[in-house]
Write a protein that holds these residues in place. Structure first.
Motif, PDB file in Angstrom:
ATOM      1  N   GLU A 230     -48.779 -34.971  16.822  1.00 54.94           N
ATOM      2  CA  GLU A 230     -48.787 -33.681  17.741  1.00 54.94           C
ATOM      3  C   GLU A 230     -48.591 -32.409  16.930  1.00 54.94           C
ATOM      4  N   VAL A 231     -47.937 -32.429  15.914  1.00 61.87           N
ATOM      5  CA  VAL A 231     -47.729 -31.319  15.006  1.00 61.87           C
ATOM      6  C   VAL A 231     -48.882 -30.808  14.427  1.00 61.87           C
ATOM      7  N   VAL A 232     -49.521 -31.810  13.884  1.00 62.11           N
ATOM      8  CA  VAL A 232     -50.939 -31.719  13.152  1.00 62.11           C
ATOM      9  C   VAL A 232     -51.877 -31.060  14.040  1.00 62.11           C
ATOM     10  N   GLU A 233     -51.837 -31.294  15.426  1.00 54.76           N
ATOM     11  CA  GLU A 233     -52.841 -30.908  16.279  1.00 54.76           C
ATOM     12  C   GLU A 233     -52.449 -29.283  16.512  1.00 54.76           C
ATOM     13  N   LEU A 234     -51.316 -29.170  16.672  1.00 57.55           N
ATOM     14  CA  LEU A 234     -50.682 -27.702  16.825  1.00 57.55           C
ATOM     15  C   LEU A 234     -51.426 -26.715  15.651  1.00 57.55           C
ATOM     16  N   ALA A 235     -51.000 -27.469  14.384  1.00 57.02           N
ATOM     17  CA  ALA A 235     -51.488 -26.608  13.330  1.00 57.02           C
ATOM     18  C   ALA A 235     -53.182 -26.360  13.396  1.00 57.02           C
ATOM     19  N   VAL A 236     -54.010 -27.378  13.712  1.00 61.06           N
ATOM     20  CA  VAL A 236     -55.243 -27.225  14.006  1.00 61.06           C
ATOM     21  C   VAL A 236     -55.680 -26.233  14.953  1.00 61.06           C
ATOM     22  N   ILE A 237     -54.953 -26.469  16.145  1.00 54.93           N
ATOM     23  CA  ILE A 237     -54.871 -25.368  17.148  1.00 54.93           C
ATOM     24  C   ILE A 237     -54.891 -23.974  16.835  1.00 54.93           C
ATOM     25  N   ALA A 238     -53.941 -23.770  16.198  1.00 55.78           N
ATOM     26  CA  ALA A 238     -53.609 -22.262  15.548  1.00 55.78           C
ATOM     27  C   ALA A 238     -54.617 -21.786  14.534  1.00 55.78           C
ATOM     28  N   LEU A 239     -55.278 -22.624  13.773  1.00 55.87           N
ATOM     29  CA  LEU A 239     -56.487 -22.383  13.010  1.00 55.87           C
ATOM     30  C   LEU A 239     -57.840 -22.135  13.994  1.00 55.87           C
ATOM     31  N   LEU A 240     -57.971 -22.893  14.965  1.00 59.18           N
ATOM     32  CA  LEU A 240     -59.044 -22.584  15.563  1.00 59.18           C
ATOM     33  C   LEU A 240     -59.016 -21.311  16.387  1.00 59.18           C
ATOM     34  N   ALA A 241     -57.685 -20.970  16.905  1.00 60.08           N
ATOM     35  CA  ALA A 241     -57.515 -19.758  17.828  1.00 60.08           C
ATOM     36  C   ALA A 241     -57.318 -18.425  16.824  1.00 60.08           C
ATOM     37  N   ARG A 242     -57.541 -18.685  15.353  1.00 64.97           N
ATOM     38  CA  ARG A 242     -57.329 -17.697  14.447  1.00 64.97           C
ATOM     39  C   ARG A 242     -55.949 -16.840  14.666  1.00 64.97           C
ATOM     40  N   GLY A 243     -54.752 -18.054  14.687  1.00 61.16           N
ATOM     41  CA  GLY A 243     -53.381 -17.770  14.743  1.00 61.16           C
ATOM     42  C   GLY A 243     -52.687 -18.093  13.735  1.00 61.16           C
TER      43      GLY A 243
ATOM     44  N   ILE B 113     -52.328 -13.862  26.151  1.00 67.78           N
ATOM     45  CA  ILE B 113     -53.479 -13.897  25.578  1.00 67.78           C
ATOM     46  C   ILE B 113     -53.336 -15.167  24.447  1.00 67.78           C
ATOM     47  N   ALA B 114     -52.258 -15.384  23.894  1.00 65.47           N
ATOM     48  CA  ALA B 114     -52.127 -16.504  23.144  1.00 65.47           C
ATOM     49  C   ALA B 114     -52.211 -17.829  23.791  1.00 65.47           C
ATOM     50  N   LEU B 115     -51.613 -17.952  24.781  1.00 63.66           N
ATOM     51  CA  LEU B 115     -51.505 -19.138  25.800  1.00 63.66           C
ATOM     52  C   LEU B 115     -53.031 -19.189  26.227  1.00 63.66           C
ATOM     53  N   MET B 116     -53.877 -18.828  26.396  1.00 67.23           N
ATOM     54  CA  MET B 116     -55.103 -18.687  26.993  1.00 67.23           C
ATOM     55  C   MET B 116     -55.814 -19.334  25.830  1.00 67.23           C
ATOM     56  N   ARG B 117     -55.749 -18.629  24.649  1.00 57.51           N
ATOM     57  CA  ARG B 117     -56.662 -19.214  23.192  1.00 57.51           C
ATOM     58  C   ARG B 117     -56.230 -20.487  22.914  1.00 57.51           C
ATOM     59  N   ALA B 118     -55.083 -20.475  22.998  1.00 50.25           N
ATOM     60  CA  ALA B 118     -54.486 -21.895  22.611  1.00 50.25           C
ATOM     61  C   ALA B 118     -54.887 -23.043  23.629  1.00 50.25           C
ATOM     62  N   SER B 119     -55.056 -22.721  24.749  1.00 52.66           N
ATOM     63  CA  SER B 119     -55.526 -23.726  25.672  1.00 52.66           C
ATOM     64  C   SER B 119     -57.045 -23.912  25.653  1.00 52.66           C
TER      65      SER B 119
ATOM     66  N   ALA C 280     -58.617 -27.661  24.551  1.00 52.01           N
ATOM     67  CA  ALA C 280     -59.789 -28.083  25.289  1.00 52.01           C
ATOM     68  C   ALA C 280     -60.710 -28.503  24.431  1.00 52.01           C
ATOM     69  N   LEU C 281     -61.138 -27.733  23.262  1.00 49.71           N
ATOM     70  CA  LEU C 281     -62.074 -28.146  22.497  1.00 49.71           C
ATOM     71  C   LEU C 281     -61.582 -29.321  21.488  1.00 49.71           C
ATOM     72  N   LEU C 282     -60.493 -29.543  21.100  1.00 49.41           N
ATOM     73  CA  LEU C 282     -60.165 -30.344  20.486  1.00 49.41           C
ATOM     74  C   LEU C 282     -60.200 -31.656  21.310  1.00 49.41           C
TER      75      LEU C 282
ATOM     76  N   LYS D 295     -50.151 -26.270  30.712  1.00 52.82           N
ATOM     77  CA  LYS D 295     -48.905 -26.570  30.631  1.00 52.82           C
ATOM     78  C   LYS D 295     -48.513 -27.255  29.462  1.00 52.82           C
ATOM     79  N   SER D 296     -49.455 -28.056  28.673  1.00 54.26           N
ATOM     80  CA  SER D 296     -49.187 -28.806  27.447  1.00 54.26           C
ATOM     81  C   SER D 296     -49.095 -27.819  26.481  1.00 54.26           C
ATOM     82  N   MET D 297     -49.531 -26.391  26.357  1.00 54.80           N
ATOM     83  CA  MET D 297     -49.555 -25.710  25.450  1.00 54.80           C
ATOM     84  C   MET D 297     -48.262 -24.442  25.535  1.00 54.80           C
ATOM     85  N   ALA D 298     -47.677 -24.459  26.790  1.00 53.98           N
ATOM     86  CA  ALA D 298     -46.726 -23.488  27.068  1.00 53.98           C
ATOM     87  C   ALA D 298     -45.434 -23.191  26.239  1.00 53.98           C
ATOM     88  N   ALA D 299     -45.025 -24.516  25.862  1.00 57.19           N
ATOM     89  CA  ALA D 299     -43.523 -24.461  25.113  1.00 57.19           C
ATOM     90  C   ALA D 299     -43.874 -23.909  23.700  1.00 57.19           C
ATOM     91  N   ALA D 300     -44.899 -24.465  23.169  1.00 58.63           N
ATOM     92  CA  ALA D 300     -45.173 -24.200  21.639  1.00 58.63           C
ATOM     93  C   ALA D 300     -45.542 -22.745  21.520  1.00 58.63           C
TER      94      ALA D 300
END
Length: 319
Positions: free
Chosen positions: A31-44, A255-261, A265-267, A279-284
Motif C-alpha cells: 500500500e505504501v509502495v503504491e502511494l509512492a508510485v501515485i505521487a510520482l505519477l501525479a508529479r507530487g 487538486i491533489a485529491l483529483m490528481r491522486a485519484s 485509477a491508472l494504476l 475515498k481510497s485516496m482522501a486520508a493520504a
C-alpha cells in the motif's frame, strides 16, 4: 508507449511490474509502495513520517533504482544552509567570472532525510523547488529536471533539536505515508533476504525515463466526470465545515485529491475516476493538510481517522 487514457490497461500492467519490483526490497508494504508510485505519477512529493529503521530511505532508493533515475540524498541538520541544497555561485579564476554550481536538488529523486532537523530557512529553500520545479539564484532561474520528486522523512516521536514543518510547507507535500513496523513473518522474510547482502544491490530497472514521462501524461489524461469533480469539491468543503477540525484543506488539497485519484485509477488499469477511488485516496492526500481541534490533537492516525469520518458523511453522486 504513447500516453493516452485509452491505454490504461497497458499502463496499469507496467505500473504493477514497477510495484512488484520495489516490493522485492520493501517487504509487506504494498500500500505504501503504491502511494509512492501515485505521487510520482501525479508529479507530487511524498512525506514519509515514521520511526527510525522502518525502511523510509530504502523505499526512496528502491523507487529510483527501479526507474533508472538519478537519486541524491541530503541529511538535514541544524547547520545545513539553503545553498547546500540549491547550489551556489563560485568564482572561477580561469575566466574571472562567477559560475553557478548546482546543488543536490538537481536530480530526479531527492531524499530529504529528517527534514525537520533543519532550520525553517533551509526547509523553505525547498518550497520553490517543490512548487515551481526551478531554482532562483543570483538573478537567474534554473529549471530542475522534467522528472523531479522530493521524498522527505521525519521522525514523529523525537522532537529534541527539530523544527516543526509549518502548515504552508506541509501543504506542498502531495501525500503523507507511514511504513510502520513489519509483521513477524514479514520481518523473518526480510532477515532471510539479507543474510548475505541487501536485495537492493541486485535491483534492476523495470521502467525507463521516457516511460515514466508517458505514464505521468497518461495519469493526467484519466477521465474525471463533472459529478466526480463536484464530489471531490464537496469532500474538501466538508473538511472546512467539520467540527472535528479547526482548519480544513485548501484548494490545493482539492487538486491533489483529483490528481491522486487519476493516478490510482491508472494504476488499477482504469480509464476513469469513480467515488470509491476518491475515498481510497482522501486520508493520504488530506490528513496532513488539516488541523484537528485541540481536544483531538494527536498522531497522524488521528487526522486520518477524522478525514475518513468526514468522507463517510459526504454523499457520493448518484450513478
Amino acid at each position: 508507449m504513447e500516453a493516452h487514457a485509452t491505454q490504461a490497461p497497458e499502463a496499469g500492467a507496467a505500473l504493477q511490474r514497477l510495484i512488484d519490483n520495489i516490493e522485492s526490497v520493501i517487504f509487506g508494504k504494498r500500500e505504501v509502495v503504491e502511494l509512492a508510485v501515485i505521487a510520482l505519477l501525479a508529479r507530487g512529493h511524498l512525506l514519509l513520517e515514521d520511526l527510525p529503521g522502518t525502511g523510509k530511505t530504502m523505499l526512496a532508493r528502491a523507487l529510483s533504482k527501479s526507474l533508472d533515475l538519478d537519486f541524491k540524498r541530503v541529511q538535514f541538520t541544524p547547520d545545513l544552509m539553503p545553498s547546500d541544497i540549491t547550489g551556489a555561485s563560485i568564482f572561477n579564476q580561469k575566466n574571472g567570472a562567477f559560475e553557478f554550481m548546482q546543488g543536490p536538488v538537481f536530480t530526479h529523486i531527492l531524499l530529504a532525510d529528517e527534514i525537520n532537523r533543519a532550520t525553517p530557512r533551509t526547509q523553505s529553500a525547498l518550497l520553490e523547488c517543490m512548487a515551481e520545479g526551478q531554482v532562483s539564484a543570483d538573478g537567474q532561474t534554473f529549471a530542475l529536471p522534467d522528472i523531479f520528486m522530493v521524498v522527505a522523512t521525519q521522525n514523529p516521536i523525537e522532537m529534541q533539536g527539530t523544527y516543526r514543518l509549518p502548515e504552508a510547507q506541509l501543504d506542498r507535500f502531495f501525500l503523507r505515508a507511514s511504513l510502520g513496523y513489519p509483521k513477524p513473518d514479514v520481518e523473518a522474510r526480510m532477515l532471510e533476504a539479507q543474510v548475505q547482502a541487501h536485495p537492493i544491490t541486485a535491483l534492476k530497472p523495470v521502467v525507463d525515463r521516457p516511460m515514466v514521462l508517458a505514464l505521468q501524461r497518461a495519469a493526467a489524461a484519466v477521465h474525471v466526470a463533472p459529478a466526480v469533480k463536484r464530489y471531490i469539491a464537496d469532500v474538501v468543503a466538508a473538511t472546512r465545515a467539520s467540527p472535528l477540525l479547526r482548519l480544513g484543506a485548501s484548494p490545493r488539497g482539492s487538486i491533489a485529491l483529483m490528481r491522486a485519484s487519476q493516478a490510482r485509477a491508472l494504476l488499477s488499469g482504469r480509464e476513469f475516476v469513480d467515488p470509491p477511488i476518491v475515498k481510497s485516496m482522501a486520508a493520504a492526500v488530506l490528513a496532513h493538510r488539516v488541523l484537528l481541534q485541540s481536544d483531538r490533537q494527536g498522531s497522524p492516525a488521528a487526522a486520518e481517522t477524522a478525514i475518513n469520518e468526514i468522507v463517510a458523511s459526504v454523499a457520493p453522486p448518484l450513478r
